[in-house]
Design a protein around this motif. Structure first.
Motif, PDB file in Angstrom:
ATOM      1  N   MET A  81       1.656 -14.720  -9.260  1.00 48.74           N
ATOM      2  CA  MET A  81       1.211 -15.172  -7.949  1.00 48.74           C
ATOM      3  C   MET A  81       2.305 -14.969  -6.897  1.00 48.74           C
ATOM      4  SD  MET A  81      -0.428 -18.880  -6.914  1.00 48.74           S
ATOM      5  CE  MET A  81      -1.537 -18.776  -8.320  1.00 48.74           C
ATOM      6  N   ASP A  82       3.561 -15.216  -7.287  1.00 51.45           N
ATOM      7  CA  ASP A  82       4.675 -15.002  -6.359  1.00 51.45           C
ATOM      8  C   ASP A  82       4.773 -13.539  -5.945  1.00 51.45           C
ATOM      9  OD1 ASP A  82       5.325 -17.678  -6.522  1.00 51.45           O
ATOM     10  OD2 ASP A  82       6.902 -17.406  -8.020  1.00 51.45           O
ATOM     11  N   VAL A  83       4.600 -12.636  -6.907  1.00 56.74           N
ATOM     12  CA  VAL A  83       4.687 -11.202  -6.613  1.00 56.74           C
ATOM     13  C   VAL A  83       3.538 -10.767  -5.706  1.00 56.74           C
ATOM     14  CG1 VAL A  83       4.533  -8.897  -7.627  1.00 56.74           C
ATOM     15  CG2 VAL A  83       5.975 -10.624  -8.689  1.00 56.74           C
ATOM     16  N   VAL A  84       2.322 -11.219  -6.000  1.00 59.78           N
ATOM     17  CA  VAL A  84       1.172 -10.855  -5.175  1.00 59.78           C
ATOM     18  C   VAL A  84       1.344 -11.395  -3.758  1.00 59.78           C
ATOM     19  CG1 VAL A  84      -1.310 -11.150  -4.863  1.00 59.78           C
ATOM     20  CG2 VAL A  84      -0.399 -10.721  -7.145  1.00 59.78           C
ATOM     21  N   ALA A  85       1.814 -12.636  -3.632  1.00 61.28           N
ATOM     22  CA  ALA A  85       2.021 -13.234  -2.312  1.00 61.28           C
ATOM     23  C   ALA A  85       3.075 -12.457  -1.524  1.00 61.28           C
ATOM     24  CB  ALA A  85       2.435 -14.692  -2.457  1.00 61.28           C
ATOM     25  N   HIS A  86       4.109 -11.982  -2.228  1.00 59.45           N
ATOM     26  CA  HIS A  86       5.143 -11.191  -1.561  1.00 59.45           C
ATOM     27  C   HIS A  86       4.578  -9.857  -1.076  1.00 59.45           C
ATOM     28  CE1 HIS A  86       8.916  -8.642  -1.527  1.00 59.45           C
ATOM     29  NE2 HIS A  86       9.249  -9.647  -0.759  1.00 59.45           N
ATOM     30  N   ASN A  87       3.717  -9.256  -1.872  1.00 54.42           N
ATOM     31  CA  ASN A  87       3.067  -8.010  -1.452  1.00 54.42           C
ATOM     32  C   ASN A  87       2.213  -8.232  -0.209  1.00 54.42           C
ATOM     33  OD1 ASN A  87       4.189  -6.571  -3.593  1.00 54.42           O
ATOM     34  ND2 ASN A  87       2.394  -6.759  -4.886  1.00 54.42           N
ATOM     35  N   VAL A  88       1.427  -9.297  -0.227  1.00 56.76           N
ATOM     36  CA  VAL A  88       0.543  -9.582   0.906  1.00 56.76           C
ATOM     37  C   VAL A  88       1.356  -9.856   2.161  1.00 56.76           C
ATOM     38  CG1 VAL A  88      -1.169 -11.207   1.812  1.00 56.76           C
ATOM     39  CG2 VAL A  88      -1.334 -10.420  -0.554  1.00 56.76           C
ATOM     40  N   ALA A  89       2.476 -10.573   2.017  1.00 61.39           N
ATOM     41  CA  ALA A  89       3.307 -10.907   3.170  1.00 61.39           C
ATOM     42  C   ALA A  89       3.909  -9.665   3.818  1.00 61.39           C
ATOM     43  CB  ALA A  89       4.411 -11.873   2.759  1.00 61.39           C
ATOM     44  N   ASN A  90       4.029  -8.575   3.061  1.00 62.82           N
ATOM     45  CA  ASN A  90       4.649  -7.354   3.576  1.00 62.82           C
ATOM     46  C   ASN A  90       3.637  -6.230   3.801  1.00 62.82           C
ATOM     47  OD1 ASN A  90       7.824  -7.595   3.531  1.00 62.82           O
ATOM     48  ND2 ASN A  90       7.068  -8.691   1.718  1.00 62.82           N
ATOM     49  N   ILE A  91       2.391  -6.600   4.009  1.00 66.05           N
ATOM     50  CA  ILE A  91       1.351  -5.585   4.155  1.00 66.05           C
ATOM     51  C   ILE A  91       1.553  -4.743   5.411  1.00 66.05           C
ATOM     52  CG2 ILE A  91      -0.268  -7.048   5.448  1.00 66.05           C
ATOM     53  CD1 ILE A  91      -2.499  -5.858   3.681  1.00 66.05           C
ATOM     54  N   ASN A  92       2.263  -5.279   6.407  1.00 68.33           N
ATOM     55  CA  ASN A  92       2.520  -4.534   7.636  1.00 68.33           C
ATOM     56  C   ASN A  92       3.984  -4.126   7.779  1.00 68.33           C
ATOM     57  OD1 ASN A  92      -0.165  -4.629   8.716  1.00 68.33           O
ATOM     58  ND2 ASN A  92       0.174  -6.779   9.246  1.00 68.33           N
ATOM     59  N   THR A  93       4.766  -4.225   6.708  1.00 71.93           N
ATOM     60  CA  THR A  93       6.180  -3.857   6.749  1.00 71.93           C
ATOM     61  C   THR A  93       6.338  -2.355   6.550  1.00 71.93           C
ATOM     62  OG1 THR A  93       6.836  -6.023   5.888  1.00 71.93           O
ATOM     63  CG2 THR A  93       8.449  -4.247   5.724  1.00 71.93           C
ATOM     64  N   THR A  94       6.997  -1.704   7.473  1.00 73.62           N
ATOM     65  CA  THR A  94       7.181  -0.250   7.412  1.00 73.62           C
ATOM     66  C   THR A  94       7.922   0.159   6.145  1.00 73.62           C
ATOM     67  OG1 THR A  94       7.248  -0.099   9.818  1.00 73.62           O
ATOM     68  CG2 THR A  94       8.188   1.743   8.574  1.00 73.62           C
ATOM     69  N   GLY A  95       7.342   1.096   5.408  1.00 68.72           N
ATOM     70  CA  GLY A  95       7.995   1.645   4.225  1.00 68.72           C
ATOM     71  C   GLY A  95       8.030   0.725   3.025  1.00 68.72           C
ATOM     72  N   PHE A  96       7.335  -0.408   3.063  1.00 72.73           N
ATOM     73  CA  PHE A  96       7.380  -1.351   1.945  1.00 72.73           C
ATOM     74  C   PHE A  96       6.646  -0.795   0.732  1.00 72.73           C
ATOM     75  CE2 PHE A  96       5.655  -4.895  -0.522  1.00 72.73           C
ATOM     76  CZ  PHE A  96       6.796  -5.630  -0.764  1.00 72.73           C
ATOM     77  N   LYS A  97       7.215  -1.043  -0.445  1.00 72.83           N
ATOM     78  CA  LYS A  97       6.603  -0.624  -1.705  1.00 72.83           C
ATOM     79  C   LYS A  97       6.197  -1.855  -2.512  1.00 72.83           C
ATOM     80  CE  LYS A  97       7.199   3.684  -0.786  1.00 72.83           C
ATOM     81  NZ  LYS A  97       6.027   4.484  -0.369  1.00 72.83           N
ATOM     82  N   ALA A  98       4.947  -1.881  -2.932  1.00 73.77           N
ATOM     83  CA  ALA A  98       4.424  -3.028  -3.662  1.00 73.77           C
ATOM     84  C   ALA A  98       5.062  -3.133  -5.045  1.00 73.77           C
ATOM     85  CB  ALA A  98       2.905  -2.918  -3.788  1.00 73.77           C
ATOM     86  N   GLU A  99       4.926  -4.318  -5.631  1.00 80.76           N
ATOM     87  CA  GLU A  99       5.414  -4.564  -6.985  1.00 80.76           C
ATOM     88  C   GLU A  99       4.270  -4.989  -7.885  1.00 80.76           C
ATOM     89  OE1 GLU A  99       8.476  -7.532  -6.545  1.00 80.76           O
ATOM     90  OE2 GLU A  99      10.050  -6.021  -6.715  1.00 80.76           O
ATOM     91  N   GLN A 100       4.443  -4.763  -9.158  1.00 83.12           N
ATOM     92  CA  GLN A 100       3.492  -5.209 -10.165  1.00 83.12           C
ATOM     93  C   GLN A 100       4.281  -5.756 -11.353  1.00 83.12           C
ATOM     94  OE1 GLN A 100       0.983  -1.891 -11.198  1.00 83.12           O
ATOM     95  NE2 GLN A 100       0.212  -1.638  -9.111  1.00 83.12           N
ATOM     96  N   ILE A 101       3.666  -6.667 -12.093  1.00 79.90           N
ATOM     97  CA  ILE A 101       4.318  -7.255 -13.269  1.00 79.90           C
ATOM     98  C   ILE A 101       3.623  -6.766 -14.538  1.00 79.90           C
ATOM     99  CG2 ILE A 101       4.762  -9.400 -14.517  1.00 79.90           C
ATOM    100  CD1 ILE A 101       5.301 -10.808 -12.050  1.00 79.90           C
TER     101      ILE A 101
END
Length: 246
Positions: free
Chosen positions: A20-40
């Motif tokens: 849940m922490d990882v998914v929330a971090h991904n969602v929080a950076n949905i508009n961050t330039t160049g951000f790369k998502a994480e998966q567990i």
């Protein structure tokens, strides 16, 4: 037996909390330039410690949930044309090199600026590295042009070349704050091309991440309900034993 079931449920709850922490971090950076998502990635962890005389064998394995690794989703994000001469996107698997107080770091965020000293910096003020060091501009220079190989020039002539690095094993990179990565063994750029006047958007899929957040939340609530029922079962067993002994 009830205690074993509770421990297994707890291991799953801990794994879901981490997810849940990882998914929330991904969602929080949905508009961050160049951000790369994480998966567990999770794996089964067996411990042969469940013992009871009714088992066919003396010991039976217990299967716990363990978060095995966090992986980076390094797929490309959407390229958006901005027309800003200091916006730079990378078409390929490479990274920009920037100099921080903790040493050299890597990033995909190419929204650059020029600071008061004429140094090309990222959004956090870290100098963007060229092949020969930080890239400097004079106060009167105009017409910044960045070629596909990262070579920079202005009306005053060449100003260096962006240091673009690639990695044979990009999963060895360690995510840090401010959209930076550390670690890994950088190699010379071979397949990445520079796109001036563009930025790479985050590769996070809002729909997928929200669906995953709902799934993880429901799974956590389901296990919490199961744990509560196990507690009630244990309480009932203790009460009945107490009534029998009395």
């Amino acid at each position: 037996m009830i205690g074993n079931a509770q421990l297994i449920s707890l291991s799953r709850q801990i794994a879901l909390q981490r997810q849940m922490d990882v998914v929330a971090h991904n969602v929080a950076n949905i508009n961050t330039t160049g951000f790369k998502a994480e998966q567990i990635l999770f794996e089964e962890y067996e411990m042969p410690v469940a013992r009871d005389r009714t088992f066919p064998g003396l010991d039976q394995p217990l299967s716990y949930v363990q978060d095995w690794a966090t992986i980076h989703d390094l797929s490309g994000g959407a390229m958006t044309q901005t027309g800003n001469e200091l916006d730079v996107a990378l078409n390929g698997g490479g990274f920009f090199a920037v100099q921080t107080a903790a040493g050299e770091r890597w990033t995909r965020a190419g929204s650059f600026q020029i600071d008061n000293n004429g140094t090309l910096v990222d959004a956090s003020g870290n100098p963007v590295m060229g092949i020969g060091g930080p890239i400097q501009f004079g106060p009167e220079e105009t017409g910044i042009s960045i070629a596909t190989d990262g070579a920079i020039s202005t009306n005053a002539g060449p100003r260096g070349q962006l240091r673009i690095v690639e990695f044979d094993n990009p999963q060895a990179l360690v995510r840090e704050g401010s959209n930076l990565f550390s670690g890994g063994t950088p190699v010379a750029n071979a397949n990445t091309r520079v796109m001036q006047g563009h930025v790479e958007r985050s590769n996070v899929s809002g729909v997928s991440e929200m669906a995953e957040l709902i799934r993880v939340t429901r799974a956590y609530e389901s296990i919490a309900s199961l744990t509560q029922k196990q507690d009630e079962l244990r309480r009932t067993a203790i009460q009945r034993l107490g009534d029998t002994n009395s």
